[in-house]
Design a protein around this motif. Sequence first.
Motif, mmCIF file in Angstrom:
data_model
loop_
_atom_site.group_PDB
_atom_site.id
_atom_site.type_symbol
_atom_site.label_atom_id
_atom_site.label_comp_id
_atom_site.label_asym_id
_atom_site.label_seq_id
_atom_site.Cartn_x
_atom_site.Cartn_y
_atom_site.Cartn_z
ATOM 1 N N ILE A 79 0.810 -1.328 -0.167
ATOM 2 C CA ILE A 79 0.141 0.000 -0.045
ATOM 3 C C ILE A 79 0.898 1.171 0.000
ATOM 4 O O ILE A 79 1.797 1.313 0.909
ATOM 5 N N ARG A 80 0.532 2.118 -1.035
ATOM 6 C CA ARG A 80 1.451 3.343 -1.073
ATOM 7 C C ARG A 80 0.784 4.632 -0.524
ATOM 8 O O ARG A 80 1.287 5.672 -0.345
ATOM 9 N N GLY A 81 -0.604 4.461 -0.571
ATOM 10 C CA GLY A 81 -1.294 5.486 -0.097
ATOM 11 C C GLY A 81 -2.793 5.663 -0.370
ATOM 12 O O GLY A 81 -3.345 4.460 -1.102
ATOM 13 N N ILE A 82 -3.233 6.848 -0.714
ATOM 14 C CA ILE A 82 -4.857 6.818 -1.178
ATOM 15 C C ILE A 82 -4.646 8.139 -1.981
ATOM 16 O O ILE A 82 -4.190 8.943 -2.109
ATOM 17 N N THR A 83 -5.884 7.996 -2.944
ATOM 18 C CA THR A 83 -6.001 8.992 -4.017
ATOM 19 C C THR A 83 -6.641 10.148 -3.253
ATOM 20 O O THR A 83 -7.051 10.031 -2.278
ATOM 21 N N ALA A 84 -6.939 11.205 -4.116
ATOM 22 C CA ALA A 84 -7.853 12.294 -3.487
ATOM 23 C C ALA A 84 -9.103 11.986 -3.055
ATOM 24 O O ALA A 84 -9.865 12.459 -2.171
ATOM 25 N N LEU A 85 -9.805 10.810 -3.994
ATOM 26 C CA LEU A 85 -10.987 10.342 -3.569
ATOM 27 C C LEU A 85 -11.025 9.212 -2.456
ATOM 28 O O LEU A 85 -12.128 8.642 -2.080
ATOM 29 N N GLY A 86 -9.609 8.862 -1.918
ATOM 30 C CA GLY A 86 -9.737 8.154 -0.855
ATOM 31 C C GLY A 86 -9.569 6.548 -1.394
ATOM 32 O O GLY A 86 -9.726 5.617 -0.666
ATOM 33 N N GLN A 87 -9.558 6.360 -2.730
ATOM 34 C CA GLN A 87 -9.201 5.078 -3.409
ATOM 35 C C GLN A 87 -7.656 4.517 -2.823
ATOM 36 O O GLN A 87 -6.867 5.202 -2.599
ATOM 37 N N LEU A 88 -7.653 3.218 -2.784
ATOM 38 C CA LEU A 88 -6.575 2.640 -2.057
ATOM 39 C C LEU A 88 -5.413 2.346 -3.338
ATOM 40 O O LEU A 88 -5.932 1.897 -4.230
ATOM 41 N N VAL A 89 -4.286 2.986 -3.064
ATOM 42 C CA VAL A 89 -3.044 2.714 -4.256
ATOM 43 C C VAL A 89 -2.182 1.583 -3.889
ATOM 44 O O VAL A 89 -1.786 1.748 -2.631
ATOM 45 N N ILE A 90 -2.163 0.638 -4.546
ATOM 46 C CA ILE A 90 -1.191 -0.444 -4.161
ATOM 47 C C ILE A 90 -0.089 -0.645 -5.345
ATOM 48 O O ILE A 90 -0.592 -0.960 -6.400
ATOM 49 N N GLN A 91 1.168 -0.872 -4.765
ATOM 50 C CA GLN A 91 2.186 -0.947 -5.712
ATOM 51 C C GLN A 91 2.395 -2.548 -6.101
ATOM 52 O O GLN A 91 2.384 -3.193 -4.934
ATOM 53 N N THR A 92 1.973 -2.845 -7.262
ATOM 54 C CA THR A 92 2.357 -4.423 -7.445
ATOM 55 C C THR A 92 3.544 -4.615 -8.449
ATOM 56 O O THR A 92 4.029 -3.647 -9.033
ATOM 57 N N GLU A 93 3.831 -5.870 -8.452
ATOM 58 C CA GLU A 93 4.863 -6.382 -9.505
ATOM 59 C C GLU A 93 4.720 -5.667 -11.104
ATOM 60 O O GLU A 93 5.677 -5.407 -11.617
ATOM 61 N N LEU A 94 3.315 -5.552 -11.308
ATOM 62 C CA LEU A 94 3.098 -4.951 -12.567
ATOM 63 C C LEU A 94 2.550 -3.433 -12.685
ATOM 64 O O LEU A 94 2.214 -2.975 -13.764
ATOM 65 N N GLY A 95 3.173 -2.868 -11.609
ATOM 66 C CA GLY A 95 2.818 -1.499 -11.612
ATOM 67 C C GLY A 95 2.017 -1.008 -10.582
ATOM 68 O O GLY A 95 1.426 -1.818 -9.911
ATOM 69 N N GLU A 96 1.396 0.261 -10.419
ATOM 70 C CA GLU A 96 0.463 0.729 -9.472
ATOM 71 C C GLU A 96 -0.996 0.560 -9.863
ATOM 72 O O GLU A 96 -1.367 0.661 -10.915
ATOM 73 N N ARG A 97 -1.592 -0.133 -8.947
ATOM 74 C CA ARG A 97 -3.194 -0.164 -8.852
ATOM 75 C C ARG A 97 -3.971 0.717 -8.253
ATOM 76 O O ARG A 97 -3.278 0.769 -6.905
ATOM 77 N N THR A 98 -5.107 1.044 -8.516
ATOM 78 C CA THR A 98 -5.920 1.792 -7.556
ATOM 79 C C THR A 98 -7.157 1.091 -7.636
ATOM 80 O O THR A 98 -7.862 0.612 -8.377
ATOM 81 N N TYR A 99 -7.646 0.978 -6.175
ATOM 82 C CA TYR A 99 -9.086 0.339 -6.003
ATOM 83 C C TYR A 99 -9.994 1.024 -5.274
ATOM 84 O O TYR A 99 -9.856 1.969 -4.344
ATOM 85 N N ASN A 100 -11.266 0.911 -5.472
ATOM 86 C CA ASN A 100 -12.213 1.393 -4.857
ATOM 87 C C ASN A 100 -12.832 0.352 -3.761
ATOM 88 O O ASN A 100 -12.260 -0.866 -3.819
ATOM 89 N N MET A 101 -13.431 0.669 -2.930
ATOM 90 C CA MET A 101 -14.043 -0.303 -1.689
ATOM 91 C C MET A 101 -14.730 -1.430 -2.401
ATOM 92 O O MET A 101 -15.373 -0.851 -3.514
ATOM 93 N N LYS A 102 -14.670 -2.642 -2.046
ATOM 94 C CA LYS A 102 -15.119 -3.733 -2.329
ATOM 95 C C LYS A 102 -14.266 -4.591 -3.669
ATOM 96 O O LYS A 102 -14.381 -5.671 -3.728
ATOM 97 N N GLU A 103 -13.410 -3.459 -4.039
ATOM 98 C CA GLU A 103 -12.697 -4.142 -5.204
ATOM 99 C C GLU A 103 -11.463 -4.939 -4.762
ATOM 100 O O GLU A 103 -10.794 -5.761 -5.578
ATOM 101 N N VAL A 104 -11.039 -4.859 -3.520
ATOM 102 C CA VAL A 104 -9.676 -5.396 -3.216
ATOM 103 C C VAL A 104 -9.785 -5.764 -1.493
ATOM 104 O O VAL A 104 -10.583 -5.610 -0.878
ATOM 105 N N GLN A 105 -9.319 -7.061 -1.527
ATOM 106 C CA GLN A 105 -9.324 -7.853 -0.201
ATOM 107 C C GLN A 105 -7.870 -7.917 0.423
ATOM 108 O O GLN A 105 -6.873 -8.346 -0.317
ATOM 109 N N PHE A 106 -7.624 -7.601 1.738
ATOM 110 C CA PHE A 106 -6.460 -7.622 2.431
ATOM 111 C C PHE A 106 -6.270 -9.035 3.114
ATOM 112 O O PHE A 106 -7.363 -9.346 3.611
ATOM 113 N N LEU A 107 -5.267 -9.863 2.654
ATOM 114 C CA LEU A 107 -5.289 -10.995 3.076
ATOM 115 C C LEU A 107 -4.214 -11.123 4.208
ATOM 116 O O LEU A 107 -3.072 -10.632 3.956
ATOM 117 N N PHE A 108 -4.519 -11.816 5.324
ATOM 118 C CA PHE A 108 -3.467 -11.618 6.446
ATOM 119 C C PHE A 108 -2.428 -12.803 6.271
ATOM 120 O O PHE A 108 -2.936 -13.902 5.899
#
Length: 251
Positions: free
Chosen positions: A222-251
């Motif tokens: 997790i690198r941060g959030i956008t101005a709208l509060g979407q979650l920004v995740i840095q992955t091996e394929l580049g940065e992805r932006t997620y809305n609520m419900k679109e990504v799950q955090f696995l412990f």
Amino acid sequence: MHKIFTNSLFVGKKVIHLPKCHSTNSIAAGFVTSGQAYEGTVIITDHQTAGRGQRGSVWESEPGENLTFSVILNPIFLTPHQQFFLTIVSSLAVYNIVKKEVEDAKIKWPNDIYCGHKKIGGILIENSVKRNKIETSVVGIGLNVNQLNFSIDSATSLQIVTGRKFDKAGLLEGICYHLETAYLQLRAGNKEALRQLYLNNLLGINERRLFADDAGEFHGCIRGITALGQLVIQTELGERTYNMKEVQFLF
Ligand code: BTN
């Protein structure tokens, strides 16, 4: 539980205590509709029979053991595009109180409060908009305090984590104080400082973690959030932006 808070200016100056109700957010929404929604009013119940959670889920809480309440705010200084700042201030308010008791408390994006791998608190914010401003916001907070048994393994309470029983009234006053403090900061325009505080206490920030989205499981940071509060995740394929419900955090 219904005394007037002395350390706040408006949050909790009016407390409506209902021994039993379906949902404090729905009761608060009723006050909004009937024009009786005074800023800072707290609606609290000991027994919530139809508590509502995020994404249409149900919020279960054992009668008398936990905090289930809603706060009415009038953030007319925010446009709907800035609504994530209400998530930030309310998450920080609950987080600050839990963190005083539990060392490893964190905010899990967007607005869950976690202790280790378990959820201790949740927030449901419901806004009404008029002329492109947020006219009323109902901030519904559920914090598990003295409940000892849960039907789901992923939930916990302050008493389970610390081994101590808590005074709910003191916790309520503390959350309201922190909510008011952060809200006044927001109203004064200190958005960046609040955003930074939120990010500093976000679960998994800048750590390599396992996530899941529609395409499957993946590792990322997790690198941060956008101005709208979407979650920004840095992955091996580049940065992805997620809305609520679109990504799950696995412990
Ligand atoms: C979530 O994590 O899903 C949000 C839970 C929010 C629960 C609180 S309890 C008080 C208020 N009234 C409701 O019906 N829901 C919120």
